[in-house]
Design a protein around this motif. Sequence first.
Motif, PDB file in Angstrom:
ATOM      1  N   TYR A  42       0.820  -1.205   0.000  1.00 49.57           N
ATOM      2  CA  TYR A  42       0.000   0.000   0.000  1.00 49.57           C
ATOM      3  C   TYR A  42       0.859   1.262   0.000  1.00 49.57           C
ATOM      4  O   TYR A  42       0.565   2.210  -0.723  1.00 49.57           O
ATOM      5  N   LEU A  43       1.913   1.282   0.816  1.00 50.68           N
ATOM      6  CA  LEU A  43       2.758   2.472   0.915  1.00 50.68           C
ATOM      7  C   LEU A  43       3.463   2.789  -0.395  1.00 50.68           C
ATOM      8  O   LEU A  43       3.677   3.963  -0.728  1.00 50.68           O
ATOM      9  N   PHE A  44       3.841   1.737  -1.137  1.00 48.44           N
ATOM     10  CA  PHE A  44       4.499   1.975  -2.428  1.00 48.44           C
ATOM     11  C   PHE A  44       3.576   2.767  -3.362  1.00 48.44           C
ATOM     12  O   PHE A  44       3.999   3.768  -3.955  1.00 48.44           O
ATOM     13  N   PHE A  45       2.340   2.337  -3.487  1.00 51.87           N
ATOM     14  CA  PHE A  45       1.416   3.030  -4.394  1.00 51.87           C
ATOM     15  C   PHE A  45       0.992   4.382  -3.817  1.00 51.87           C
ATOM     16  O   PHE A  45       0.773   5.334  -4.548  1.00 51.87           O
ATOM     17  N   ARG A  46       0.908   4.458  -2.517  1.00 56.63           N
ATOM     18  CA  ARG A  46       0.561   5.727  -1.872  1.00 56.63           C
ATOM     19  C   ARG A  46       1.595   6.796  -2.194  1.00 56.63           C
ATOM     20  O   ARG A  46       1.263   7.954  -2.415  1.00 56.63           O
ATOM     21  N   ASN A  47       2.848   6.405  -2.241  1.00 51.14           N
ATOM     22  CA  ASN A  47       3.935   7.367  -2.459  1.00 51.14           C
ATOM     23  C   ASN A  47       4.332   7.505  -3.932  1.00 51.14           C
ATOM     24  O   ASN A  47       5.009   8.477  -4.291  1.00 51.14           O
ATOM     25  N   SER A  48       3.926   6.556  -4.750  1.00 51.80           N
ATOM     26  CA  SER A  48       4.391   6.552  -6.148  1.00 51.80           C
ATOM     27  C   SER A  48       3.345   7.071  -7.140  1.00 51.80           C
ATOM     28  O   SER A  48       3.716   7.603  -8.193  1.00 51.80           O
ATOM     29  N   MET A  49       2.062   6.885  -6.876  1.00 56.43           N
ATOM     30  CA  MET A  49       1.024   7.310  -7.839  1.00 56.43           C
ATOM     31  C   MET A  49       0.972   8.822  -7.952  1.00 56.43           C
ATOM     32  O   MET A  49       1.089   9.531  -6.930  1.00 56.43           O
ATOM     33  N   PRO A  50       0.785   9.345  -9.171  1.00 57.95           N
ATOM     34  CA  PRO A  50       0.628   8.615 -10.453  1.00 57.95           C
ATOM     35  C   PRO A  50       1.879   8.696 -11.323  1.00 57.95           C
ATOM     36  O   PRO A  50       1.789   8.674 -12.536  1.00 57.95           O
ATOM     37  N   GLU A  51       3.066   8.811 -10.706  1.00 62.63           N
ATOM     38  CA  GLU A  51       4.312   9.031 -11.444  1.00 62.63           C
ATOM     39  C   GLU A  51       4.865   7.694 -11.959  1.00 62.63           C
ATOM     40  O   GLU A  51       5.256   6.818 -11.179  1.00 62.63           O
ATOM     41  N   PHE A  52       4.925   7.580 -13.289  1.00 65.91           N
ATOM     42  CA  PHE A  52       5.322   6.317 -13.908  1.00 65.91           C
ATOM     43  C   PHE A  52       6.772   5.959 -13.594  1.00 65.91           C
ATOM     44  O   PHE A  52       7.094   4.769 -13.417  1.00 65.91           O
ATOM     45  N   HIS A  53       7.650   6.922 -13.521  1.00 69.48           N
ATOM     46  CA  HIS A  53       9.066   6.611 -13.294  1.00 69.48           C
ATOM     47  C   HIS A  53       9.276   5.950 -11.927  1.00 69.48           C
ATOM     48  O   HIS A  53      10.264   5.243 -11.719  1.00 69.48           O
ATOM     49  N   LYS A  54       8.324   6.145 -11.017  1.00 68.17           N
ATOM     50  CA  LYS A  54       8.380   5.468  -9.719  1.00 68.17           C
ATOM     51  C   LYS A  54       7.677   4.113  -9.789  1.00 68.17           C
ATOM     52  O   LYS A  54       8.154   3.125  -9.239  1.00 68.17           O
ATOM     53  N   LEU A  55       6.541   4.093 -10.503  1.00 65.77           N
ATOM     54  CA  LEU A  55       5.765   2.862 -10.594  1.00 65.77           C
ATOM     55  C   LEU A  55       6.510   1.769 -11.358  1.00 65.77           C
ATOM     56  O   LEU A  55       6.401   0.578 -11.042  1.00 65.77           O
ATOM     57  N   LYS A  56       7.294   2.151 -12.353  1.00 69.32           N
ATOM     58  CA  LYS A  56       7.942   1.149 -13.213  1.00 69.32           C
ATOM     59  C   LYS A  56       8.983   0.313 -12.470  1.00 69.32           C
ATOM     60  O   LYS A  56       9.381  -0.754 -12.941  1.00 69.32           O
ATOM     61  N   TYR A  79      -2.997  -3.166 -13.301  1.00 69.25           N
ATOM     62  CA  TYR A  79      -3.884  -2.067 -12.925  1.00 69.25           C
ATOM     63  C   TYR A  79      -3.478  -1.547 -11.545  1.00 69.25           C
ATOM     64  O   TYR A  79      -3.050  -2.326 -10.670  1.00 69.25           O
ATOM     65  N   ALA A  80      -3.680  -0.233 -11.327  1.00 68.63           N
ATOM     66  CA  ALA A  80      -3.385   0.312  -9.995  1.00 68.63           C
ATOM     67  C   ALA A  80      -4.005   1.694  -9.816  1.00 68.63           C
ATOM     68  O   ALA A  80      -4.096   2.485 -10.767  1.00 68.63           O
ATOM     69  N   CYS A  81      -4.452   1.977  -8.571  1.00 64.38           N
ATOM     70  CA  CYS A  81      -4.808   3.331  -8.159  1.00 64.38           C
ATOM     71  C   CYS A  81      -3.886   3.661  -6.988  1.00 64.38           C
ATOM     72  O   CYS A  81      -2.846   3.001  -6.808  1.00 64.38           O
ATOM     73  N   GLN A  82      -4.224   4.591  -6.131  1.00 66.86           N
ATOM     74  CA  GLN A  82      -3.329   4.933  -5.020  1.00 66.86           C
ATOM     75  C   GLN A  82      -3.473   3.960  -3.839  1.00 66.86           C
ATOM     76  O   GLN A  82      -2.595   3.892  -2.974  1.00 66.86           O
ATOM     77  N   CYS A  83      -4.587   3.199  -3.829  1.00 61.90           N
ATOM     78  CA  CYS A  83      -4.800   2.317  -2.681  1.00 61.90           C
ATOM     79  C   CYS A  83      -4.969   0.843  -3.038  1.00 61.90           C
ATOM     80  O   CYS A  83      -4.985  -0.013  -2.147  1.00 61.90           O
ATOM     81  N   SER A  84      -5.101   0.516  -4.342  1.00 64.23           N
ATOM     82  CA  SER A  84      -5.295  -0.886  -4.743  1.00 64.23           C
ATOM     83  C   SER A  84      -4.549  -1.168  -6.037  1.00 64.23           C
ATOM     84  O   SER A  84      -4.287  -0.263  -6.838  1.00 64.23           O
ATOM     85  N   TRP A  85      -4.246  -2.440  -6.267  1.00 66.56           N
ATOM     86  CA  TRP A  85      -3.544  -2.852  -7.479  1.00 66.56           C
ATOM     87  C   TRP A  85      -3.922  -4.286  -7.821  1.00 66.56           C
ATOM     88  O   TRP A  85      -4.251  -5.090  -6.944  1.00 66.56           O
ATOM     89  N   ARG A  86      -3.884  -4.601  -9.103  1.00 63.11           N
ATOM     90  CA  ARG A  86      -4.212  -5.942  -9.562  1.00 63.11           C
ATOM     91  C   ARG A  86      -3.418  -6.258 -10.836  1.00 63.11           C
ATOM     92  O   ARG A  86      -3.101  -5.363 -11.632  1.00 63.11           O
ATOM     93  N   THR A  87      -3.131  -7.561 -11.037  1.00 64.81           N
ATOM     94  CA  THR A  87      -2.569  -8.059 -12.289  1.00 64.81           C
ATOM     95  C   THR A  87      -3.609  -8.994 -12.884  1.00 64.81           C
ATOM     96  O   THR A  87      -3.987  -9.993 -12.253  1.00 64.81           O
ATOM     97  N   ILE A  88      -4.087  -8.694 -14.105  1.00 67.02           N
ATOM     98  CA  ILE A  88      -5.169  -9.435 -14.744  1.00 67.02           C
ATOM     99  C   ILE A  88      -4.651 -10.096 -16.025  1.00 67.02           C
ATOM    100  O   ILE A  88      -3.917  -9.471 -16.802  1.00 67.02           O
ATOM    101  N   GLU A  89      -5.076 -11.354 -16.232  1.00 70.79           N
ATOM    102  CA  GLU A  89      -4.683 -12.071 -17.448  1.00 70.79           C
ATOM    103  C   GLU A  89      -5.868 -12.336 -18.376  1.00 70.79           C
ATOM    104  O   GLU A  89      -5.699 -12.345 -19.599  1.00 70.79           O
ATOM    105  N   GLU A  90      -7.046 -12.559 -17.847  1.00 68.27           N
ATOM    106  CA  GLU A  90      -8.219 -12.882 -18.651  1.00 68.27           C
ATOM    107  C   GLU A  90      -9.340 -11.876 -18.404  1.00 68.27           C
ATOM    108  O   GLU A  90      -9.301 -11.114 -17.428  1.00 68.27           O
TER     109      GLU A  90
END
Length: 207
Positions: free
Chosen positions: A153-167, A179-190
């Motif tokens: 949670y802290l990673f996305f809290r501090n990194s969103m929405p800057e891509f150079h941090k998210l990558k 997928y990600a917002c500031q408080c949730s994230w998911r990896t989807i395949e189907e």
Amino acid sequence: MAEDLDELLDEVESKFCRPDPLRLGMGEVPKGCGGLTHSGDRNRAEAKENLRSTETFKKEDDLDTLIKEIFEEPTFDKKPFKVKSKSSGNTSIRASIQGLGKSCSPVYLGGSSVPCGIGTNISQRACDHLRCITCDFRVVSYNDCMWDKSCDYLFFRNSMPEFHKLKTKLVKKKGTRAYACQCSWRTIEELTELHTDHLLRWVCGKH
């Protein structure tokens, strides 16, 4: 034309109304000719008048016909234009046009192989206008990527929405979508309906 008419009448008169020389001495007058008196002149004048009237009527008829032809609308072969409709092979564009001004119903998530657009029961597409109603951030997504298992949670809290941090936490994986917002994230395949994940507070932000 008048001279021809006079000659014609003279010829008729000479043949049918001229008195026989043998009978002139006997004082006889040919029948029907009136003895070449005023009656003959009158008949000749009437014949001329009749011919002139006939010729006038004929000219008037020709004139009427000519006027009618001038003002009559010409007939052309009018062929209707045929518009050829070509079905576009670009399904994404067609889906965008169909869904213009609409929101997704239901809302889908999907891997990189699932096209994005307005999702419906007929056109199953991954929503690309997701917004989180908890943090009020727009949901970002990255094709052929997955989130590293160390994400928190802290990673996305501090990194969103800057891509150079998210990558720094994105891992390449073909066919997936991260997928990600500031408080949730998911990896989807189907292709997945959003409402099946009860922890996510994402909605379609398309208006």
